[in-house]
Design a protein around this motif. Structure first.
Motif, mmCIF file in Angstrom:
data_model
loop_
_atom_site.group_PDB
_atom_site.id
_atom_site.type_symbol
_atom_site.label_atom_id
_atom_site.label_comp_id
_atom_site.label_asym_id
_atom_site.label_seq_id
_atom_site.Cartn_x
_atom_site.Cartn_y
_atom_site.Cartn_z
ATOM 1 N N UNK A 86 0.828 -1.202 0.000
ATOM 2 C CA UNK A 86 0.000 0.000 0.000
ATOM 3 C C UNK A 86 0.865 1.256 0.000
ATOM 4 N N UNK A 87 0.548 2.175 -0.911
ATOM 5 C CA UNK A 87 1.178 3.490 -0.938
ATOM 6 C C UNK A 87 0.158 4.513 -0.461
ATOM 7 N N UNK A 92 0.733 8.977 7.139
ATOM 8 C CA UNK A 92 -0.447 8.154 7.445
ATOM 9 C C UNK A 92 -0.148 6.663 7.302
ATOM 10 N N UNK A 93 1.121 6.300 7.385
ATOM 11 C CA UNK A 93 1.493 4.903 7.201
ATOM 12 C C UNK A 93 0.922 3.999 8.292
ATOM 13 N N UNK A 94 0.777 4.507 9.506
ATOM 14 C CA UNK A 94 0.307 3.666 10.613
ATOM 15 C C UNK A 94 -1.203 3.731 10.818
ATOM 16 N N UNK A 115 3.417 -0.998 4.050
ATOM 17 C CA UNK A 115 2.803 0.313 3.829
ATOM 18 C C UNK A 115 3.910 1.351 3.701
ATOM 19 N N UNK A 116 3.887 2.107 2.611
ATOM 20 C CA UNK A 116 4.927 3.102 2.342
ATOM 21 C C UNK A 116 4.277 4.458 2.090
ATOM 22 N N UNK A 117 4.836 5.497 2.692
ATOM 23 C CA UNK A 117 4.324 6.846 2.511
ATOM 24 C C UNK A 117 4.999 7.554 1.351
ATOM 25 N N UNK A 130 10.542 1.959 -4.049
ATOM 26 C CA UNK A 130 9.639 1.490 -2.996
ATOM 27 C C UNK A 130 8.834 0.287 -3.467
ATOM 28 N N UNK A 131 8.337 0.356 -4.701
ATOM 29 C CA UNK A 131 7.551 -0.749 -5.249
ATOM 30 C C UNK A 131 8.405 -2.002 -5.379
ATOM 31 N N UNK A 132 9.626 -1.857 -5.865
ATOM 32 C CA UNK A 132 10.515 -3.022 -5.998
ATOM 33 C C UNK A 132 10.794 -3.652 -4.638
#
Length: 243
Positions: A86-87, A92-94, A115-117, A130-132
């Protein structure tokens, strides 16, 4: 107007058939290995009770079928969905836009480490890195759900295009990407995000059943266009790409 309402449960499949003058109710055993078997068995029984000589003649006159199942509920209850990445908007990652300190979703079908911001200033290279990292960690589907995207979905669509360009759907190893604004138009960021996560998590199982139903429909020469109604309210036709 001849209509059929069929609900497939874990043990039994129920059908309600109305031809404008008569209403009949039928019940058959559910066939978990192939839900189209109990679907057509229910249709066959309904046709018989309404006086049709065979199910094909019945289907020629049938104007509407509403078919509901517990497929998505079962996937959620049994935790059988794929690993989701999830991006979200940075910060708001948490909480995933929820008022609580930590989102309950993170304890269920989504891992906090997946989860990545991202920010408006996050570059294409940073997004792909980030996706990789998510994919190398075992993620199989990506959701993008940004703050305020119900009003301005452009950034979500931009990120989706960036990922799609690197992992196109006609390549082996393609990565399905889902934007929250495509799934729900809710003004609440948390609701929209949850809808996107649940749709991504359950879609594989549901798509498999839809393909089986489509093959059965073609075999029976059933006319008309099937639609899938999501619990979050909008309607998706049988040919949508996200599968």
């Amino acid at each position: 107007m001849l209509t059929a309402d069929i609900d497939i449960g874990g043990t039994l499949t129920d059908g309600i058939f109305i031809d404008g003058q008569k209403l009949v109710c039928v019940k058959v055993d559910t066939t978990p290995h192939d839900l189209t078997v109990c679907l057509f068995e229910c249709l066959r029984e309904g046709a018989t009770q309404l006086g049709y000589s065979d199910v094909d003649a019945f289907l020629e006159n049938l104007e509407l079928i509403r078919w509901s199942t517990t497929i998505t509920s079962n996937v959620l209850a049994e935790s059988r969905g794929p690993r989701i990445g999830l991006l979200v908007s940075r910060g708001h990652e948490k909480n995933l836009y929820a008022p609580d300190a930590h989102s309950v979703v993170l304890k269920g079908i989504l891992s906090e480490r997946d989860v990545i911001g991202v920010a408006d200033s996050t570059s294409e290279t940073e997004i792909m890195n980030s996706v990789r990292a998510l994919l190398e960690g075992g993620v199989r589907r990506i959701c993008v759900s940004l703050e305020g995207a119900h009003r301005s979905p452009e950034r979500e669509m931009q990120i989706k295009r960036i990922i799609d360009q690197q992992y196109p759907d006609h390549f082996l190893g393609s990565v399905p990407v889902l934007a929250g604004s495509d799934i729900s138009k809710s003004a609440d960021d948390a609701t929209r995000t949850y809808c996107a996560i649940i749709n991504a998590y359950t879609h594989g199982a549901l798509a498999g059943r839809r393909r089986s139903a489509a093959r059965a429909r073609l075999h029976r020469n059933v006319s008309g266009e099937p639609h899938q109604r999501r619990r979050c309210g909008d309607c998706q036709d049988q040919g949508d790409r996200y599968d």
